[in-house]
Scaffold this motif. Structure first.
Motif, mmCIF file in Angstrom:
data_model
loop_
_atom_site.group_PDB
_atom_site.id
_atom_site.type_symbol
_atom_site.label_atom_id
_atom_site.label_comp_id
_atom_site.label_asym_id
_atom_site.label_seq_id
_atom_site.Cartn_x
_atom_site.Cartn_y
_atom_site.Cartn_z
ATOM 1 N N UNK A 253 75.894 55.473 55.985
ATOM 2 C CA UNK A 253 74.605 55.591 55.298
ATOM 3 C C UNK A 253 73.489 55.972 56.269
ATOM 4 N N UNK A 254 73.600 55.528 57.509
ATOM 5 C CA UNK A 254 72.616 55.938 58.514
ATOM 6 C C UNK A 254 72.715 57.448 58.751
ATOM 7 N N UNK A 255 73.923 57.978 58.728
ATOM 8 C CA UNK A 255 74.110 59.423 58.874
ATOM 9 C C UNK A 255 73.549 60.159 57.663
ATOM 10 N N UNK A 256 73.753 59.573 56.462
ATOM 11 C CA UNK A 256 73.182 60.170 55.249
ATOM 12 C C UNK A 256 71.661 60.206 55.348
ATOM 13 N N UNK A 257 71.065 59.123 55.851
ATOM 14 C CA UNK A 257 69.614 59.104 56.063
ATOM 15 C C UNK A 257 69.183 60.241 56.992
ATOM 16 N N UNK A 258 69.896 60.393 58.092
ATOM 17 C CA UNK A 258 69.556 61.434 59.071
ATOM 18 C C UNK A 258 69.605 62.823 58.436
ATOM 19 N N UNK A 259 70.628 63.067 57.647
ATOM 20 C CA UNK A 259 70.772 64.392 57.023
ATOM 21 C C UNK A 259 69.735 64.615 55.923
ATOM 22 N N UNK A 260 69.396 63.563 55.197
ATOM 23 C CA UNK A 260 68.355 63.684 54.179
ATOM 24 C C UNK A 260 67.006 63.996 54.820
ATOM 25 N N UNK A 261 66.750 63.396 55.964
ATOM 26 C CA UNK A 261 65.500 63.674 56.675
ATOM 27 C C UNK A 261 65.411 65.144 57.084
ATOM 28 N N UNK A 262 66.539 65.727 57.463
ATOM 29 C CA UNK A 262 66.565 67.142 57.852
ATOM 30 C C UNK A 262 66.220 68.034 56.667
ATOM 31 N N UNK A 263 66.677 67.635 55.481
ATOM 32 C CA UNK A 263 66.485 68.466 54.288
ATOM 33 C C UNK A 263 65.142 68.216 53.587
ATOM 34 N N UNK A 264 64.528 67.081 53.856
ATOM 35 C CA UNK A 264 63.260 66.751 53.191
ATOM 36 C C UNK A 264 62.110 67.564 53.786
ATOM 37 N N UNK A 265 61.035 67.672 53.017
ATOM 38 C CA UNK A 265 59.838 68.358 53.497
ATOM 39 C C UNK A 265 59.185 67.561 54.622
ATOM 40 N N UNK A 266 58.507 68.221 55.560
ATOM 41 C CA UNK A 266 57.722 67.494 56.563
ATOM 42 C C UNK A 266 56.668 66.626 55.863
ATOM 43 N N UNK A 267 56.162 65.643 56.575
ATOM 44 C CA UNK A 267 55.214 64.702 55.980
ATOM 45 C C UNK A 267 54.000 65.397 55.376
ATOM 46 N N UNK A 268 53.383 66.317 56.115
ATOM 47 C CA UNK A 268 52.176 66.988 55.619
ATOM 48 C C UNK A 268 52.460 67.769 54.342
ATOM 49 N N UNK A 269 53.573 68.488 54.301
ATOM 50 C CA UNK A 269 53.939 69.244 53.098
ATOM 51 C C UNK A 269 54.247 68.303 51.936
ATOM 52 N N UNK A 270 54.856 67.172 52.247
ATOM 53 C CA UNK A 270 55.155 66.183 51.204
ATOM 54 C C UNK A 270 53.869 65.643 50.590
ATOM 55 N N UNK A 271 52.857 65.396 51.436
ATOM 56 C CA UNK A 271 51.580 64.922 50.927
ATOM 57 C C UNK A 271 50.932 65.968 50.015
ATOM 58 N N UNK A 272 51.102 67.240 50.347
ATOM 59 C CA UNK A 272 50.558 68.312 49.510
ATOM 60 C C UNK A 272 51.232 68.334 48.145
#
Length: 285
Positions: A253-272
């Motif tokens: 699950x820690x590896x899944x977290x790491x891979x999800x972070x790679x695919x997620x938007x950066x923080x600033x874009x997420x806030x937008x």
């Protein structure tokens, strides 16, 4: 004032896991370990399951028998010594399912938490109005318990307490478009999440709909990390939850977290993206 989130059942849960894993690593039978501290195998079984009190001196004897290093031994004994305190969620005990009581106890002890959310806004970020809307016509919460359940959900939030919970969440973009409670409730909820995301101890990121295949497709999950204990993965289902403690399972699950972070938007874009949804909901009111 420092917020004491010690919880006897959660502490026993953590101590029991360490006792069992240390015994198994030492390749010692449960019956032999029980004999070493002068108790029955049944009692040791309950200790390892976190279902009975673990006396600090017995914990220390067992860990020495298992040849556990001094640092880890002192850490686990310290946890056992704290397991006689009261529980913070006692006023809400009647409206919390037994399996969820364990989770809120563990969550109260965690130093950091990661959550991948594919259906609703994570609990640590929720507003009372959003929670109330989620509980509307619930199969699990009677209408008469709704108000107390909302208070319980708010009481578990630790982002602005001392010490604060370090929280990282990845939320599916589709969650932002699920109008729980209607436009006004969603506008308030997303505004609240956006405000919390400005804190140093909170990271909120969005997984865009265009990411079709990813490690979260099997469902939401939470990773709880502790200074004094090993991490735990938590997976909730309709009538209960799974607590994964084996290192291989947690590592997955820690590896899944790491891979999800790679695919997620950066923080600033997420806030937008969140700000855009707030604007949309505002126009709908």
């Amino acid at each position: 004032m420092r917020d004491d989130r010690s919880d006897p059942s959660a502490l026993r849960f953590l101590v029991g896991h360490d006792l069992r894993s240390a015994r198994e690593a030492a390749r010692i039978k449960q019956s032999d370990a029980a004999k070493h501290i002068g108790c029955t195998a049944a009692k040791l079984s309950y200790m390892e399951a976190g279902k009975s009190t673990q006396q600090p001196d017995e914990v220390a004897q067992l860990l020495r028998y298992y040849q556990v290093d001094v640092e880890r031994r002192e850490r686990v004994v310290s946890l056992a010594g704290r397991a006689d305190h009261g529980t913070w969620w006692a006023p809400f005990g009647e409206v919390l399912p037994d399996w969820f009581k364990t989770f809120v106890g563990l969550e109260g002890l965690a130093d950091s938490q990661f959550e991948y959310a594919d259906k609703v806004i994570p609990g640590q970020l929720q507003t009372p109005e959003y929670v109330a809307a989620l509980l509307t016509d619930s199969l699990h919460i009677p209408a008469m318990d709704k108000a107390q359940t909302v208070r319980a959900r708010m009481a578990r939030q630790r982002i602005d307490r001392d010490p604060p919970l370090h929280l990282g969440v990845i939320i599916e973009e589709a969650v932002l478009d699920r109008p729980v409670g209607g436009p006004a409730v969603m506008r308030g909820q997303l505004t609240h999440a956006l405000d919390l995301a400005k804190r140093d101890n909170v990271e909120v990121r969005i997984l865009p709909n265009r990411v079709a295949v990813h490690e979260g497709l099997t469902g939401s999950f939470i990773l709880l990390n502790f200074t004094e204990a090993r991490s735990i993965a938590y997976i909730e289902y309709h009538t209960g939850a799974l607590y994964l403690q084996e290192q291989g399972q947690v590592d997955l699950y820690a590896l899944a977290e790491e891979r999800l972070r790679i695919r997620a938007l950066p923080t600033a874009d997420s806030m937008d993206v969140i700000a855009d949804r707030i604007s949309r909901y505002t126009q709908m009111e």
